[in-house]
Design an enzyme around this catalytic site. Structure first.
Site, PDB file in Angstrom:
ATOM      1  N   ARG A 111       0.811  -1.204   0.000  1.00 20.86           N
ATOM      2  CA  ARG A 111       0.000   0.000   0.000  1.00 20.86           C
ATOM      3  C   ARG A 111       0.845   1.254   0.000  1.00 20.86           C
ATOM      4  O   ARG A 111       0.418   2.313  -0.437  1.00 20.86           O
ATOM      5  CB  ARG A 111      -0.907   0.039   1.251  1.00 20.86           C
ATOM      6  CG  ARG A 111      -2.050  -0.915   1.201  1.00 20.86           C
ATOM      7  CD  ARG A 111      -2.964  -0.681   2.362  1.00 20.86           C
ATOM      8  NE  ARG A 111      -2.278  -0.727   3.644  1.00 20.86           N
ATOM      9  CZ  ARG A 111      -2.899  -0.639   4.815  1.00 20.86           C
ATOM     10  NH1 ARG A 111      -4.189  -0.450   4.844  1.00 20.86           N
ATOM     11  NH2 ARG A 111      -2.239  -0.710   5.933  1.00 20.86           N
ATOM     12  N   GLY A 134     -10.868  -4.201   8.148  1.00 22.84           N
ATOM     13  CA  GLY A 134      -9.849  -4.109   7.110  1.00 22.84           C
ATOM     14  C   GLY A 134      -9.022  -2.848   7.263  1.00 22.84           C
ATOM     15  O   GLY A 134      -8.939  -2.267   8.353  1.00 22.84           O
ATOM     16  N   CYS A 135      -8.426  -2.405   6.196  1.00 21.03           N
ATOM     17  CA  CYS A 135      -7.594  -1.196   6.224  1.00 21.03           C
ATOM     18  C   CYS A 135      -8.402  -0.024   6.762  1.00 21.03           C
ATOM     19  O   CYS A 135      -9.491   0.269   6.275  1.00 21.03           O
ATOM     20  CB  CYS A 135      -7.087  -0.890   4.817  1.00 21.03           C
ATOM     21  SG  CYS A 135      -6.205   0.690   4.706  1.00 21.03           S
ATOM     22  N   PHE A 136      -7.851   0.666   7.751  1.00 22.10           N
ATOM     23  CA  PHE A 136      -8.613   1.748   8.380  1.00 22.10           C
ATOM     24  C   PHE A 136      -8.822   2.948   7.479  1.00 22.10           C
ATOM     25  O   PHE A 136      -9.713   3.766   7.729  1.00 22.10           O
ATOM     26  CB  PHE A 136      -8.012   2.185   9.719  1.00 22.10           C
ATOM     27  CG  PHE A 136      -6.513   2.309   9.802  1.00 22.10           C
ATOM     28  CD1 PHE A 136      -5.725   2.634   8.715  1.00 22.10           C
ATOM     29  CD2 PHE A 136      -5.871   2.092  11.023  1.00 22.10           C
ATOM     30  CE1 PHE A 136      -4.353   2.762   8.815  1.00 22.10           C
ATOM     31  CE2 PHE A 136      -4.493   2.216  11.145  1.00 22.10           C
ATOM     32  CZ  PHE A 136      -3.730   2.553  10.027  1.00 22.10           C
TER      33      PHE A 136
END
Length: 236
Positions: A7, A58-60
């Site tokens: 990411r 999941g991804c914040f």
């Protein structure tokens, strides 16, 4: 390569790496919205004033972006919950063995949006509650689905809604969302806050997170708040 490191690569590298899968991923995400019933149990909070809710899905970055666009939400922050203070940093949490989940703290006005409505948004568009220890392209216990309740009423309402969704068979697979007490919430590093709004051209955001906000607008037009209003609320 672990996706949590993926990411953070440069935009050019991400564009090249995601070129082959971006279209199909975005198309799939656009069709993931689930029409859910309203919570059967959604009483007013016992205490007056602003309330706090903590969710992990999941991804914040994306979860924070969704709740930032919900009317009645005063502010949302990315952070960590489920582990100890000494491991509450991105590098350690990304190893997947700290007990932490990437989480979002939501400060909201229950006169404008109820806890039950936040739960409905969480289960409808913020993430997929049937994915165990993963969310989309991210893998690991730090990306698990969880509700960290702050009081007995939140536990009761969240537990009842999870049971309601299971009984209604609204998903093709069982809900795996954990319901656990909030012991502490640790703020994530400054560069994670408002990441989606500040980096809209990041391919990860465009593919995985922007569709969530679009689904929020589509499914919850009365709750959706545009970006201009989000900025205004933050400046108050």
């Amino acid at each position: 390569m672990a996706f949590h490191r993926f990411r953070r690569l440069s935009r050019a590298v991400l564009l090249a790496a995601l070129a082959g899968l971006g279209a199909c991923t975005a198309a799939s995400a656009a069709n993931d919205a689930v029409a859910l019933p309203d919570p059967a149990l959604d009483p007013a909070p016992a205490a007056p004033g602003e309330q706090v809710a903590v969710f992990a899905g999941g991804c914040f970055w994306g979860v924070e972006a969704v709740f930032d666009h919900v009317k009645g939400v005063r502010r949302a922050w990315s952070g960590y919950a489920g582990g100890s203070a000494d491991t509450a940093n991105y590098e350690r949490v990304s190893e997947g063995d700290t007990g932490h989940a990437e989480s979002v703290k939501v400060l909201y006005d229950p006169r404008q949006v109820s806890y039950g409505q936040l739960l409905k948004v969480f289960f409808s568009v913020a993430h997929d509650p049937t994915q165990l220890n993963r969310q989309g392209p991210d893998r690991g216990t730090q990306y698990r689905s969880a509700i960290f309740y702050g009081n007995p009423l939140q536990r009761q309402v969240a537990g009842a809604y999870i049971a309601q969704l299971g009984a209604a068979h609204v998903y093709p697979a069982p809900v795996v969302t954990q319901l656990v007490p909030l012991k502490a919430f640790y703020m994530a590093e400054a560069y994670h806050q408002d990441y989606a709004s500040e980096h809209p051209d990041n391919p990860y955001i465009a593919i995985n997170d922007a569709p969530k906000v679009a689904r929020l607008k589509q499914l919850f037009p009365d709750l959706y708040r545009p970006q201009e209003s989000v900025v205004q609320v933050r400046l108050r």
